[in-house]
Design a protein around this motif. Sequence first.
Motif, PDB file in Angstrom:
ATOM      1  N   ASP A   1       8.933 -11.190  -6.001  1.00 31.45           N
ATOM      2  CA  ASP A   1       9.030  -9.298  -5.865  1.00 31.45           C
ATOM      3  C   ASP A   1       7.707  -8.259  -6.471  1.00 31.45           C
ATOM      4  O   ASP A   1       7.304  -7.472  -5.777  1.00 31.45           O
ATOM      5  N   VAL A   2       7.247  -8.871  -7.303  1.00 29.65           N
ATOM      6  CA  VAL A   2       6.245  -8.524  -7.959  1.00 29.65           C
ATOM      7  C   VAL A   2       5.080  -8.604  -7.141  1.00 29.65           C
ATOM      8  O   VAL A   2       4.415  -7.592  -7.028  1.00 29.65           O
ATOM      9  N   ARG A   3       4.042  -9.534  -6.243  1.00 30.85           N
ATOM     10  CA  ARG A   3       3.360  -9.836  -5.788  1.00 30.85           C
ATOM     11  C   ARG A   3       3.184  -8.815  -4.450  1.00 30.85           C
ATOM     12  O   ARG A   3       2.816  -7.944  -3.966  1.00 30.85           O
ATOM     13  N   TYR A   4       4.566  -8.644  -3.644  1.00 34.37           N
ATOM     14  CA  TYR A   4       5.072  -7.856  -2.523  1.00 34.37           C
ATOM     15  C   TYR A   4       5.222  -6.525  -3.136  1.00 34.37           C
ATOM     16  O   TYR A   4       4.447  -5.821  -1.946  1.00 34.37           O
ATOM     17  N   GLU A   5       5.737  -5.920  -3.809  1.00 37.81           N
ATOM     18  CA  GLU A   5       5.247  -4.746  -4.854  1.00 37.81           C
ATOM     19  C   GLU A   5       3.503  -4.506  -4.570  1.00 37.81           C
ATOM     20  O   GLU A   5       3.400  -2.993  -4.061  1.00 37.81           O
ATOM     21  N   ILE A   6       2.884  -5.223  -5.212  1.00 41.46           N
ATOM     22  CA  ILE A   6       1.627  -4.918  -5.441  1.00 41.46           C
ATOM     23  C   ILE A   6       0.638  -4.795  -4.353  1.00 41.46           C
ATOM     24  O   ILE A   6       0.093  -3.296  -4.335  1.00 41.46           O
ATOM     25  N   GLU A   7       1.479  -5.434  -3.231  1.00 44.63           N
ATOM     26  CA  GLU A   7       1.041  -5.349  -2.254  1.00 44.63           C
ATOM     27  C   GLU A   7       1.261  -3.699  -1.855  1.00 44.63           C
ATOM     28  O   GLU A   7       0.421  -3.075  -0.751  1.00 44.63           O
ATOM     29  N   SER A   8       2.576  -3.313  -1.403  1.00 42.70           N
ATOM     30  CA  SER A   8       2.522  -2.366  -1.442  1.00 42.70           C
ATOM     31  C   SER A   8       2.034  -1.048  -1.309  1.00 42.70           C
ATOM     32  O   SER A   8       1.737  -0.003  -1.047  1.00 42.70           O
ATOM     33  N   TYR A   9       1.276  -1.779  -3.003  1.00 44.06           N
ATOM     34  CA  TYR A   9       1.123  -0.441  -3.532  1.00 44.06           C
ATOM     35  C   TYR A   9      -0.494   0.234  -3.507  1.00 44.06           C
ATOM     36  O   TYR A   9      -1.002   0.894  -2.925  1.00 44.06           O
ATOM     37  N   GLU A  10      -0.869  -1.397  -3.322  1.00 42.36           N
ATOM     38  CA  GLU A  10      -2.889  -1.183  -3.108  1.00 42.36           C
ATOM     39  C   GLU A  10      -2.513  -1.182  -1.460  1.00 42.36           C
ATOM     40  O   GLU A  10      -3.798  -0.499  -1.153  1.00 42.36           O
ATOM     41  N   SER A  11      -1.353  -0.840  -0.928  1.00 45.35           N
ATOM     42  CA  SER A  11      -1.982  -0.135   1.038  1.00 45.35           C
ATOM     43  C   SER A  11      -1.676   1.197   1.343  1.00 45.35           C
ATOM     44  O   SER A  11      -2.934   1.806   1.380  1.00 45.35           O
ATOM     45  N   GLN A  12      -1.143   1.291  -0.108  1.00 43.41           N
ATOM     46  CA  GLN A  12      -1.120   2.715  -0.263  1.00 43.41           C
ATOM     47  C   GLN A  12      -2.698   3.561  -1.162  1.00 43.41           C
ATOM     48  O   GLN A  12      -2.947   4.636  -0.708  1.00 43.41           O
ATOM     49  N   ILE A  13      -2.688   2.777  -1.888  1.00 44.17           N
ATOM     50  CA  ILE A  13      -3.814   3.231  -2.128  1.00 44.17           C
ATOM     51  C   ILE A  13      -4.977   3.326  -1.120  1.00 44.17           C
ATOM     52  O   ILE A  13      -5.846   4.223  -1.312  1.00 44.17           O
ATOM     53  N   ARG A  14      -5.210   2.001  -0.430  1.00 48.80           N
ATOM     54  CA  ARG A  14      -6.164   2.236   0.493  1.00 48.80           C
ATOM     55  C   ARG A  14      -6.048   3.040   1.304  1.00 48.80           C
ATOM     56  O   ARG A  14      -7.366   3.736   2.128  1.00 48.80           O
ATOM     57  N   THR A  15      -4.788   4.007   1.771  1.00 49.65           N
ATOM     58  CA  THR A  15      -4.536   5.203   2.876  1.00 49.65           C
ATOM     59  C   THR A  15      -5.095   6.378   2.480  1.00 49.65           C
ATOM     60  O   THR A  15      -5.792   6.946   2.940  1.00 49.65           O
ATOM     61  N   PHE A  16      -4.675   6.582   0.875  1.00 45.96           N
ATOM     62  CA  PHE A  16      -5.366   7.972  -0.459  1.00 45.96           C
ATOM     63  C   PHE A  16      -6.979   7.373  -0.105  1.00 45.96           C
ATOM     64  O   PHE A  16      -7.739   8.387   0.843  1.00 45.96           O
ATOM     65  N   ASP A  17      -7.705   6.377   0.436  1.00 45.46           N
ATOM     66  CA  ASP A  17      -8.823   6.659   0.021  1.00 45.46           C
ATOM     67  C   ASP A  17      -9.631   6.805   1.078  1.00 45.46           C
ATOM     68  O   ASP A  17     -10.535   7.117   1.124  1.00 45.46           O
TER      69      ASP A  17
END
Length: 337
Positions: free
Chosen positions: A212-228
């Motif tokens: 669960d933690v790894r899935y949430e980390i990947e989701s946040y990383e994807s959102q950060i890439r979109t912001f960047d």
Amino acid sequence: MKKINLRLLTTALILVAIFTSACGAKKEASYGGRTGSVAMPEAIEESADNAVQSEYTSDSTAPETEGEITSESKNTNSVETNRKLIKRVQMDVETKDFEGLLEAVNSKVENLNGYMESSEVSGNTYFNENGSRYASMVIRIPSKNLKSFVAAVKEMGNVVNSSESTEDITLQYVDVESHKNALIVEQERLIDILKNAKKLEDIIKIENRLSDVRYEIESYESQIRTFDNLVDYSTITLSINEVRHITPVEDETVLQRMRSGLSSTFFNLKTGAQNFAVWFVVNLPYLIIWAIIIAAMAFSIKKILKKVENNNMKSNIKMPYTDNKVKEETKKDPADK
């Protein structure tokens, strides 16, 4: 003798005090060792129970130290200086050289290390009043090159409408990044606990939480890439119209407005006549076919009406003869009787 007895007495008292203090320390040490040996298994069991807890948040960490406080202050200062801004520009452009403007825009995008996100060209009809083609483009340009690209477009064509907007997502970016960092710390702790776990039930619970933690980390990383991507590359929506008459965008005097109005009227009349001529020539075969059909229908209707009229005339000629014959017969009847 009295002095010697006093000295012996004091020495004996000192020895007794030292002996009693040593015995007390030894007892405390022995009791402490016993309690420590008894509490050790309980601590191990307690740590094993804590290992299977499903939530490890930043609130469960130790109190903040001075180093953590200073690091947070540094982060806030860096946020204030490094803001995350999304810039969007929308432009409407007129041009007489449609192909030339498209080539110039594509070349400028490549020179500024941008890319074309989407492009659509439409039109190319016979009956467009001001032009024949229209293009809509969504262009991504590095934010540092945005001003130079906008200036270049203004030089390439006639910009009749332009708008720019800026969105500050700094707080959202920091919030997402802090959540990701907290989950990374939790992931590291779970991995350490998993290494020391011995019960199968504990191992299964920890692995489920890790996934669960790894899935949430990947989701946040994807959102950060979109912001960047949105911050690093500005978005330009470019609408290009091919026209034959450029629309004036500068302020005009009354005389200039009258002159431009007359020019526009004559231009519209000329364009309308040209469009009508083109329409007539293009649709001439259809007009001929419809003319033949209408002529045939008119001829048929005329022939039918003429035939009906002749029949009516014949019936009118026969009617007087029959009437006279009836009268004569009526006159003869009384005499015969």
